[in-house]
Design an enzyme around this catalytic site. Structure first.
Site, PDB file in Angstrom:
ATOM      1  N   CYS A  24       6.417  17.545 -52.289  1.00  0.00           N
ATOM      2  CA  CYS A  24       6.821  17.578 -51.001  1.00  0.00           C
ATOM      3  C   CYS A  24       5.712  17.858 -50.058  1.00  0.00           C
ATOM      4  O   CYS A  24       4.787  18.354 -50.527  1.00  0.00           O
ATOM      5  CB  CYS A  24       8.129  18.580 -50.705  1.00  0.00           C
ATOM      6  N   ASP A  25       6.035  17.553 -48.710  1.00  0.00           N
ATOM      7  CA  ASP A  25       5.072  17.945 -47.748  1.00  0.00           C
ATOM      8  C   ASP A  25       6.099  17.973 -46.470  1.00  0.00           C
ATOM      9  O   ASP A  25       6.551  16.994 -46.075  1.00  0.00           O
ATOM     10  CB  ASP A  25       4.080  16.953 -47.378  1.00  0.00           C
TER      11      ASP A  25
END
Length: 218
Positions: free
Chosen positions: A86-87
């Site tokens: 994720c980011d």
């Protein structure tokens, strides 16, 4: 038609303790492999791209690095399972911002966004490995509106001085001290913490994995 086969290993490609906690509280026990991605360089190459595309591309880059690391360390035949990366970044006043890194930047950012709303965007990438090869990839993003409290300069300075907001997207947390400074959340709270459970469930489905097969309880 997607073929469903149980996945035995879950890998979280993130150093975030909040993301790990969300997954553990939701019944998963992922291994952690931290990706070594030059985020600043990648952000430079994505300048001008849509915000959701930027965060999903960052998540994909992290996934690429984690997959490479797993195959290198475990060997092609041994690499099997699901990789989650994720980011997150905050979109506010048309600008996409990440981690403040310093107390000065965190305080300055809070002074500009107090009493306003921002959009916390989290890009997700799910990859399925089997026999050392990627057999499925699904990406997506989740956006949640955050209402920031109209707090005083003193409160902002004291929050920045704790160090908590320095290495988190947008310079705030929902599940820590920053939670006192958030007036409301419109959307998925787990996404604000760092990983959207509803979206991950859907992405797992796309690569042929039922999330209940990954549960370590029940």
């Amino acid at each position: 038609m997607t073929v469903r086969t149980p996945a035995t290993t879950v890998v979280l490609g993130s150093a975030s303790p909040a993301r790990l906690r969300v997954l553990r509280d939701a019944g998963l026990r992922p291994a952690v492999v931290v990706s070594q991605v030059d985020e600043d360089a990648l952000l430079g190459s994505l300048a001008g791209a849509p915000h959701d595309r930027i965060v999903t591309r960052l998540a994909e880059a992290k996934s690429d690095a984690v997959v490479e690391s797993i195959i290198r360390d475990a060997g092609p035949a041994a690499a099997d399972g699901v990789i989650l990366t994720c980011d997150s970044m905050l979109s506010i006043d048309g600008e996409l911002v990440g981690k403040p890194h310093t107390a000065e930047v965190a305080a300055r950012r809070w002074r500009s966004m107090r009493g306003t709303e921002g959009l916390l965007i989290t890009g997700h990438c799910v990859r399925r490995l089997s026999g050392g090869a990627v057999i499925g990839t699904a990406v997506g993003s989740r956006s949640t509106t955050i209402a920031f409290a109209d707090v005083s300069n003193e409160v902002i300075d004291r929050y920045a001085a704790t160090g908590e907001p320095l290495e988190v997207a947008g310079g705030f947390t929902l599940d820590g001290l920053g939670g006192w400074l958030i007036d409301g959340v419109d959307g998925d709270p787990s996404s604000v913490i760092g990983i959207s459970l509803p979206l991950v469930r859907s992405l797992l489905d796309e690569v042929g994995v039922d999330v209940t097969d990954l549960w370590t309880v029940g």
